[in-house]
Every structure is written in structure tokens, then in C-alpha cells.
Write a protein that holds these residues in place. Structure first.
Motif, mmCIF file in Angstrom:
data_model
loop_
_atom_site.group_PDB
_atom_site.id
_atom_site.type_symbol
_atom_site.label_atom_id
_atom_site.label_comp_id
_atom_site.label_asym_id
_atom_site.label_seq_id
_atom_site.Cartn_x
_atom_site.Cartn_y
_atom_site.Cartn_z
ATOM 1 N N GLY A 223 0.779 -1.239 0.000
ATOM 2 C CA GLY A 223 0.000 0.000 0.000
ATOM 3 C C GLY A 223 0.799 1.270 0.000
ATOM 4 N N GLY A 224 1.902 1.317 0.760
ATOM 5 C CA GLY A 224 2.614 2.580 0.834
ATOM 6 C C GLY A 224 4.024 2.507 0.313
ATOM 7 N N GLU A 225 4.348 1.466 -0.395
ATOM 8 C CA GLU A 225 5.739 1.270 -0.760
ATOM 9 C C GLU A 225 6.260 2.330 -1.712
ATOM 10 N N ARG A 226 5.362 3.042 -2.415
ATOM 11 C CA ARG A 226 5.826 4.057 -3.358
ATOM 12 C C ARG A 226 5.253 5.425 -3.014
ATOM 13 N N ASP A 231 9.989 12.273 -9.273
ATOM 14 C CA ASP A 231 9.281 12.801 -10.438
ATOM 15 C C ASP A 231 9.297 11.809 -11.573
ATOM 16 N N ALA A 232 10.397 11.073 -11.721
ATOM 17 C CA ALA A 232 10.479 10.104 -12.815
ATOM 18 C C ALA A 232 9.508 8.968 -12.622
ATOM 19 N N GLY A 233 9.099 8.748 -11.360
ATOM 20 C CA GLY A 233 8.191 7.640 -11.104
ATOM 21 C C GLY A 233 6.765 8.053 -10.920
ATOM 22 N N ARG A 234 6.455 9.326 -11.135
ATOM 23 C CA ARG A 234 5.084 9.783 -10.970
ATOM 24 C C ARG A 234 4.210 9.250 -12.094
ATOM 25 N N PRO A 235 2.895 9.022 -11.807
ATOM 26 C CA PRO A 235 2.017 8.480 -12.836
ATOM 27 C C PRO A 235 1.961 9.322 -14.086
ATOM 28 N N GLY A 236 2.126 10.616 -13.973
ATOM 29 C CA GLY A 236 2.041 11.467 -15.144
ATOM 30 C C GLY A 236 3.135 11.195 -16.152
ATOM 31 N N ALA A 247 8.735 -1.437 -10.662
ATOM 32 C CA ALA A 247 7.405 -0.986 -11.059
ATOM 33 C C ALA A 247 7.230 -0.997 -12.563
ATOM 34 N N ALA A 248 8.328 -1.143 -13.284
ATOM 35 C CA ALA A 248 8.226 -1.062 -14.737
ATOM 36 C C ALA A 248 7.632 -2.295 -15.344
ATOM 37 N N TYR A 278 1.547 1.460 -15.023
ATOM 38 C CA TYR A 278 1.122 2.796 -14.579
ATOM 39 C C TYR A 278 0.509 2.714 -13.180
ATOM 40 N N ALA A 279 -0.368 1.730 -12.983
ATOM 41 C CA ALA A 279 -1.033 1.602 -11.684
ATOM 42 C C ALA A 279 -0.014 1.313 -10.584
ATOM 43 N N ARG A 280 1.010 0.527 -10.889
ATOM 44 C CA ARG A 280 2.047 0.247 -9.889
ATOM 45 C C ARG A 280 2.794 1.531 -9.522
ATOM 46 N N GLN A 281 3.020 2.375 -10.479
ATOM 47 C CA GLN A 281 3.692 3.634 -10.174
ATOM 48 C C GLN A 281 2.794 4.574 -9.380
ATOM 49 N N ALA A 282 1.498 4.346 -9.433
ATOM 50 C CA ALA A 282 0.568 5.189 -8.678
ATOM 51 C C ALA A 282 0.398 4.727 -7.243
ATOM 52 N N LEU A 283 0.993 3.595 -6.858
ATOM 53 C CA LEU A 283 0.860 3.090 -5.491
ATOM 54 C C LEU A 283 1.295 4.169 -4.500
#
Length: 384
Positions: A223-226, A231-236, A247-248, A278-283
Motif C-alpha cells: 500500500g505505501g511502498e511508493r 518525479d520520474a516515477g510519478r504516474p504522469g 514498477a516497470a 502505470y497503476a504500480r507507479q501510482a501506489l
């Protein structure tokens, strides 16, 4: 002189005793009603147990999410109505310019006709010094009359079209106002439900809140691992290139690479894998009702944003998303499938395999991984 006797004390028996007991019970019932609220809902009762608070809060969150999806649908329709209204206004402005140009042309023809005089054609022919030249002029005037009739017809057409567009714009404006009223109604419902949930949670002790948070976080595992993404890992930023980090990659069991010589972007399951990435990066991103990213999401907003990053356009609401692809049975779930919950189809997540999904739960929990068994399963759809 009359004797003054002390009145005898009456014992509280019979009808008098029953009346007193009724009054006392009524007072107790009134106090209980005040504590629980006129609608029978327990309003932040400090006597509620932790499990009772959790059950009540979960119910409020579910009701808020139903209202959120209705809000999302109304917002989508309001946006469409506003775009249509703007298009109609633009077209009406263009038609108004054409109508004004037609009116000016008619005015010029009328002025020319006035200057030529109003004598009858036979009289003008008789008085003319050069009949042959007159006849040539008469033929020209006849053609000018035809042009005038044509100009009148064009002006009438432009006016009718202008009035039609103005009428359509009035209808669209009424629709937009209705949608905005609907938005405000749903917003009021959402804020009311979430406010009541916060009031209930605020009555918990620090120890109870810690236990509740542990229970909530323990089911997801990630739940909170990310929660502190770069910025490079943000969902945008969209799905990262292969090999850029954990996460890739897609979830275990999801298809990758090329198939039968196809480019990877066209391989079966590539879009599902990209949506999962994408969803993994949004964690760890917060839940905010009505949000579609890149830094906050509601449940359908996360699904829409994840698949948008993979080149798939999905509707905004859960009850529209379930019909965006073809239905699949629970026993046939594959990574990337959309999984829906509750009888009203008010919640959605992205299945990642092994009975797990990524979803945006509610305002008390960020985007996280959770088992699909934690909510009443309602159906699934495959969109990629």
C-alpha cells in the motif's frame, strides 16, 4: 372554624404509576434518539466498538463512492453539454455574420433600385432617346431583379438557420444548468458522507486508530511502498522503459514482449501490462474523489488514467467502464482485467493476478494492492 387537615399522600400505584413510568421511558427514548440522530444512524457514538466504527465508516465510504460515480457521470455530461453549447455559439456567430452580409447586399440593391427611379418600363422605353440601349439596360435590370430575389432567399435561409442555432443553444444552456445542479447535489452528498466518516474516526483513541490503520494496510502488502515517488516515477510520466525498476514490469503472469513477430506495442496483452505498470507507479497516491491523476485518483479515475497511458480510451464512470470491453468470468480473470464490486457497480480495480488488484480504496487509504475478496465481487471486463 373548619379544621385544616393535612392531605393524605397518594401512593404511586395504578394509572398514576403507569403514567410516571411512561414519561420516564419517553425521556430516555428521546435522549437515545438525540444520541443516534433522527434517522437512526449512530452519529459518532463514543460507545461504539472498533469493529462497529469500522463497519459504519466502510458503509459511509461505500455510499460516498456511489455518489462519487454519479458526480463523475454528471461532470462528464456537463462537460459535453458545455462543449456543445460553445460550438453552437460559435456557429451562431458565423451565421450572424453571413446574415448581416446578406442584409447589406439587399440594402445595396434597394438603394440602386431607388436611384433608377420608379417609372414603368413602357414609359421609360417611350421616353428613352436610345431605345436599343434602354432594352439592353432593361435586360440587365431583370437580371438584377433575379439577383435581388436570390439575395432575399439567402438572407431568409441565414435567418432561419441563425434562429435554429439560437434555439438549440438555449436548450443546451438549460441542460448545462441542470447538470450543474446535479453536480452540486452529488457533491453535497459526498461531502456529507465523508464528513460523517471523519467524525466517527475522530472519536477513536490513538490506539484504536493505529489498530484500524494496521488492519487496513495489512491486506494490501504494497500500500505505501511508493508513497515517496520521484518525479520520474510519478504516474504522469507514463509507463517506464523495460528494466527501469520493479514498477516497470507487469504483474506475474501478464504477457510481455513480441508475439509472432509483432512489435511489442501490438502484442496481445501489451496494453494491459502498460496499464498495470502505470497503476504500480501510482501506489501510495492519495484517494481524492473526482480525481483522475496524475497525483491523486478515485477508483474509476485510476483505471481511466492507467489505460489512457496505454493508448486505450475508457469512459469515466464504473458503470460505464464495465461495458467498455467484454465481460469475463471470475474464473477466467487475467492481469489487466477490470474488476468491479458492489451491486451498484460503484467500485473498480485493475486485476494483477493471484487474486490481487490495484485500486484506489477510499479517503482513508492510498492507492494500493489488495485482494479482490475484500469487497463483494460484481463482475469483470477485459478492455485490452
Amino acid at each position: 372554624m373548619a379544621a385544616h387537615r393535612k392531605p393524605r399522600q397518594r401512593s404511586l400505584r395504578g394509572p398514576t404509576a403507569r403514567t410516571a413510568a411512561t414519561v420516564a421511558l419517553a425521556g430516555a427514548a428521546t435522549a437515545a434518539t438525540t444520541a443516534t440522530g433522527l434517522d437512526g444512524t449512530a452519529h459518532a457514538d463514543p460507545q461504539l466498538s472498533l469493529s462497529e466504527v469500522k463497519a459504519e465508516v466502510d458503509k459511509l465510504y461505500e455510499e460516498a463512492e456511489v455518489a462519487t460515480e454519479k458526480y463523475n457521470g454528471a461532470e462528464e455530461k456537463a462537460g459535453a453539454a458545455e462543449r456543445r453549447l460553445n460550438d453552437l455559439r460559435d456557429e451562431a456567430a458565423r451565421r450572424a455574420d453571413r446574415y448581416n452580409a446578406a442584409r447589406e447586399a439587399l440594402g445595396a440593391l434597394a438603394a440602386a433600385q431607388y436611384r433608377s427611379g420608379g417609372a414603368a418600363p413602357a414609359m421609360q422605353l417611350a421616353l428613352s432617346d436610345d431605345p436599343e440601349r434602354y432594352l439592353e439596360g432593361a435586360a440587365f435590370a431583370e437580371r438584377a431583379g433575379d439577383r435581388q430575389a436570390s439575395a432575399v432567399g439567402r438572407a431568409r435561409t441565414q435567418l432561419r438557420e441563425l434562429e435554429r442555432l439560437r434555439g438549440a443553444a438555449r436548450v443546451e444552456l438549460t441542460t448545462l444548468k441542470s447538470r450543474q445542479t446535479e453536480l452540486n447535489r452529488h457533491k453535497k452528498t459526498i461531502t456529507g458522507k465523508l464528513g460523517e466518516a471523519r467524525r466517527l474516526l475522530s472519536r477513536l483513541t490513538a490506539e484504536q486508530r493505529a489498530r484500524l490503520a494496521a488492519d487496513e494496510g495489512g491486506s494490501g502488502g504494497e500500500g505505501g511502498e511508493r508513497s515517496s515517488r520521484t518525479d520520474a516515477g510519478r504516474p504522469g510520466a507514463g509507463p517506464p522503459a523495460s528494466g527501469s525498476g520493479p514498477a516497470a514490469g507487469p504483474a506475474a503472469g501478464s504477457p510481455t514482449g513480441s508475439a509472432a513477430g509483432q512489435p511489442s506495442s501490438q502484442a496481445p496483452g501489451f496494453r494491459a501490462a502498460a496499464a498495470i505498470a502505470y497503476a504500480r507507479q501510482a501506489l501510495g497516491s492519495p484517494y481524492v474523489w473526482g480525481a483522475t491523476g496524475p497525483d491523486a485518483f478515485d477508483c474509476s479515475g485510476l483505471v481511466q488514467a492507467a489505460y489512457r497511458s496505454a493508448g486505450v480510451s475508457l469512459p469515466r464512470t464504473t458503470y460505464a467502464q464495465i461495458d467498455a470491453g467484454h465481460r469475463v468470468a471470475r474464473s477466467e480473470l487475467a492481469p489487466g482485467d477490470l474488476v468491479f464490486f458492489y451491486s451498484g457497480i460503484s467500485h473498480v480495480g485493475i486485476y494483477i493476478g493471484n487474486g490481487q488488484m490495484i485500486h484506489a480504496p477510499n479517503p482513508s487509504a492510498p492507492v494500493r494492492v489488495a485482494p479482490i475478496d475484500e469487497m463483494p465481487f460484481a463482475g469483470a471486463a477485459r478492455v485490452a
